[in-house]
Motif scaffolding. Structure first.
Motif, short mmCIF file in Angstrom:
data_model
loop_
_atom_site.label_atom_id
_atom_site.label_comp_id
_atom_site.label_asym_id
_atom_site.label_seq_id
_atom_site.Cartn_x
_atom_site.Cartn_y
_atom_site.Cartn_z
N SER A 1 0.82 -1.21 0.00
CA SER A 1 0.00 0.00 0.00
C SER A 1 0.86 1.26 0.00
O SER A 1 0.59 2.21 -0.75
CB SER A 1 -0.94 -0.01 1.21
N ILE A 2 1.91 1.27 0.81
CA ILE A 2 2.78 2.45 0.86
C ILE A 2 3.62 2.55 -0.40
O ILE A 2 3.88 3.64 -0.91
CB ILE A 2 3.68 2.39 2.11
N ASN A 3 4.00 1.38 -0.94
CA ASN A 3 4.74 1.37 -2.20
C ASN A 3 3.93 1.96 -3.33
O ASN A 3 4.44 2.69 -4.20
CB ASN A 3 5.12 -0.07 -2.54
N ALA A 4 2.63 1.64 -3.35
CA ALA A 4 1.76 2.15 -4.40
C ALA A 4 1.64 3.67 -4.35
O ALA A 4 1.46 4.33 -5.38
CB ALA A 4 0.37 1.52 -4.27
N LEU A 5 1.78 4.23 -3.14
CA LEU A 5 1.71 5.69 -2.99
C LEU A 5 3.06 6.36 -3.19
O LEU A 5 3.15 7.58 -3.20
CB LEU A 5 1.17 6.03 -1.59
N GLY A 6 4.11 5.55 -3.32
CA GLY A 6 5.44 6.11 -3.56
C GLY A 6 6.11 6.66 -2.33
O GLY A 6 6.99 7.52 -2.44
N PHE A 7 5.73 6.16 -1.13
CA PHE A 7 6.29 6.69 0.10
C PHE A 7 7.29 5.73 0.76
O PHE A 7 7.74 6.00 1.86
CB PHE A 7 5.18 6.97 1.13
N TYR A 8 7.60 4.64 0.09
CA TYR A 8 8.46 3.64 0.75
C TYR A 8 9.90 3.86 0.34
O TYR A 8 10.21 4.04 -0.84
CB TYR A 8 8.02 2.23 0.38
N GLU A 9 10.80 3.82 1.31
CA GLU A 9 12.23 4.02 1.07
C GLU A 9 13.02 2.98 1.87
O GLU A 9 13.37 3.22 3.03
CB GLU A 9 12.64 5.42 1.51
N PRO A 10 13.26 1.78 1.32
CA PRO A 10 13.94 0.74 2.08
C PRO A 10 15.40 1.07 2.34
O PRO A 10 15.99 1.89 1.64
CB PRO A 10 13.81 -0.49 1.17
N GLU A 11 15.96 0.41 3.36
CA GLU A 11 17.40 0.55 3.61
C GLU A 11 18.16 -0.05 2.45
O GLU A 11 17.86 -1.13 1.98
CB GLU A 11 17.78 -0.17 4.90
N ARG A 12 19.17 0.63 2.01
CA ARG A 12 19.97 0.11 0.91
C ARG A 12 21.36 0.71 0.96
O ARG A 12 21.55 1.81 1.49
CB ARG A 12 19.31 0.42 -0.42
N PRO A 13 22.31 0.06 0.36
CA PRO A 13 23.68 0.59 0.40
C PRO A 13 23.83 1.81 -0.47
O PRO A 13 23.15 1.95 -1.49
CB PRO A 13 24.52 -0.58 -0.12
N VAL A 14 24.69 2.69 -0.07
CA VAL A 14 25.00 3.87 -0.86
C VAL A 14 26.29 3.60 -1.61
O VAL A 14 27.31 3.30 -1.03
CB VAL A 14 25.18 5.11 0.04
N LYS A 15 26.22 3.69 -2.92
CA LYS A 15 27.36 3.34 -3.75
C LYS A 15 28.06 4.62 -4.20
O LYS A 15 27.45 5.52 -4.76
CB LYS A 15 26.89 2.56 -4.98
N ALA A 16 29.36 4.66 -3.96
CA ALA A 16 30.13 5.85 -4.30
C ALA A 16 30.79 5.66 -5.66
O ALA A 16 31.46 4.67 -5.90
CB ALA A 16 31.18 6.13 -3.23
N ALA B 1 2.63 6.02 10.29
CA ALA B 1 2.75 7.32 10.96
C ALA B 1 3.70 8.22 10.20
O ALA B 1 3.45 9.43 10.06
CB ALA B 1 3.22 7.12 12.40
N LEU B 2 4.80 7.66 9.68
CA LEU B 2 5.73 8.45 8.88
C LEU B 2 5.06 8.98 7.62
O LEU B 2 5.25 10.14 7.23
CB LEU B 2 6.95 7.62 8.52
N VAL B 3 4.27 8.12 6.98
CA VAL B 3 3.57 8.54 5.77
C VAL B 3 2.55 9.64 6.09
O VAL B 3 2.42 10.62 5.36
CB VAL B 3 2.87 7.34 5.12
N ALA B 4 1.84 9.48 7.21
CA ALA B 4 0.85 10.50 7.60
C ALA B 4 1.51 11.84 7.88
O ALA B 4 0.90 12.90 7.67
CB ALA B 4 0.09 10.03 8.85
N CYS B 5 2.77 11.82 8.32
CA CYS B 5 3.50 13.05 8.61
C CYS B 5 4.21 13.60 7.37
O CYS B 5 4.93 14.60 7.46
CB CYS B 5 4.52 12.83 9.72
N GLY B 6 4.02 12.94 6.23
CA GLY B 6 4.63 13.41 5.00
C GLY B 6 6.05 12.97 4.80
O GLY B 6 6.73 13.45 3.89
N SER B 7 6.53 12.03 5.63
CA SER B 7 7.90 11.55 5.51
C SER B 7 7.92 10.26 4.70
O SER B 7 6.89 9.78 4.24
CB SER B 7 8.51 11.34 6.90
N THR B 8 9.12 9.70 4.54
CA THR B 8 9.28 8.46 3.79
C THR B 8 9.38 7.28 4.74
O THR B 8 10.17 7.31 5.68
CB THR B 8 10.55 8.52 2.92
N ALA B 9 8.57 6.26 4.52
CA ALA B 9 8.58 5.09 5.38
C ALA B 9 9.75 4.19 5.03
O ALA B 9 10.00 3.92 3.85
CB ALA B 9 7.26 4.32 5.24
N SER B 10 10.48 3.73 6.04
CA SER B 10 11.62 2.85 5.81
C SER B 10 11.29 1.40 6.13
O SER B 10 12.01 0.50 5.71
CB SER B 10 12.80 3.30 6.67
#
Length: 345
Positions: free
Chosen positions: A124-139, A275-284
């Motif tokens: 449901s959150i993915n469909a709204l575009g609010f999901y941000e999973p943990e992932r490695p940062v590649k330099a 709750a993060l989505v309701a506050c306008g943030s990105t859910a992890s």
């Protein structure tokens, strides 16, 4: 006066938390079991265990109840588990370990239901575009350096579902991350071309494994939590095996406790993400470490009966031991691949 009333209120709450589940009153009506034809008085057939409330015909309400039974909700057992996990979690787990198991959904079934709800939350959150999973940062270490000496650093963050996509490749086919690590580890040390090639391939493989793990963790978050809790159970059993309220605790009992705690953390993660989505943030989809430790502390305090300080230092030491073991395993894996890539030329 105020503190006296507050003390009385807290005492009543603690007494309610420690109270074992109430048992339904026994009916005095005589019933003939529709399954084995045994005539009996009570709520359940003494021969086959079928409920006395079972009827020959099914209506919409009973059909819906059968559907809820699939998810452990038909008899309110899942609802009771959720209620008690957030009102008296340690005492509830203790009741289950002490044999009061009929009122509660079993731990692994509870985890299955929570896992299904967690997957629905992700969708449901993915469909709204609010999901941000943990992932490695590649330099990208191959960014061009300008003549003025300005260095351009590029941090690539992989979008959802692409944690394992191919990294930027250099002219020789190796990732920028591998070449960067090669430069930091080896420096100006003289290595043959074959040795350097094996070293770069080793780092490429380790980087790929890390990306694959993050991709699997995103798609199987609850399974990953369960595996971690099975390891947590080993350290928790060692730390609390002589607890005042649970003397003689064994590993299997601690596993059952950890599975219930894992379900509790999963439910909190669902609420936290919404709750993060309701506050306008990105859910992890992942709880902060301090919140997870707080849930551990509350559960262990009620379950094992140690004081505040005794529970706190054991909980923190358990976390330190868990992280230390992960570090040792990671170090062994990395050094094994490193030695294989360099010394077996």
């Amino acid at each position: 006066m105020f503190f006296s009333k507050l003390k009385t209120l807290i005492h009543r709450i603690v007494c309610w938390q420690q109270r074992t589940p109430e048992i339904a009153a026994m009916t005095e009506d005589e019933t003939t079991c529709l399954h084995c034809q045994t005539t009996f008085v009570g709520n359940y057939c003494p021969r086959c265990g079928q409920s006395a409330s079972v009827t020959k015909r099914l209506d919409l309400r009973r059909a819906f109840s059968i559907f809820l039974d699939t998810w452990g909700m038909g008899t309110n057992s899942f609802v009771r588990v959720v209620r008690d996990l957030f009102s008296r979690p340690g005492y509830m787990i203790g009741d289950y370990l002490d044999g009061h198991r009929q009122p509660y959904l079993p731990p692994f079934k509870t985890l299955f239901v929570v896992g299904s709800l967690y997957a629905l939350m992700i969708l449901s959150i993915n469909a709204l575009g609010f999901y941000e999973p943990e992932r490695p940062v590649k330099a990208d270490t191959e960014a061009a350096v300008s003549e003025q000496g300005k260095r351009a650093d590029h941090n690539e963050v992989t979008p959802l579902g692409h944690a394992g996509k191919e990294q930027p490749q250099g002219k020789d086919g190796h990732s920028a991350m591998a070449k960067s690590i090669d430069k930091e580890v080896v420096g100006d040390e003289e290595l043959s071309e074959k040795q350097r090639e094996k070293l770069l391939k080793t780092f490429d493989f380790l980087s790929l494994m890390k990306d694959k793990y993050f991709e699997w963790r995103h798609n199987n978050m609850l399974q990953d939590m369960l595996l971690q809790h099975l390891l947590y159970a080993l350290f928790a059993w060692w730390m609390f095996r002589r607890a005042p309220r649970r003397p003689g605790l064994n590993y299997s009992e601690q596993v059952i406790a950890q599975v219930y705690i894992c379900s509790q953390i999963g439910i909190v993660a669902i609420v936290y993400s919404y709750a993060l989505v309701a506050c306008g943030s990105t859910a992890s989809g992942t709880l902060p470490n301090w919140l997870t430790l707080l849930l551990f502390f509350v559960n262990y305090k009620q379950l094992f009966g140690y004081g505040l300080w005794g529970t706190l230092w054991r909980t923190l030491l358990q976390e330190i031991l868990f992280l230390t073991l992960l570090f040792i395993v990671l170090y062994i894996v990395v050094m094994s691949f490193f030695i294989y890539g360099v010394s077996t030329v």
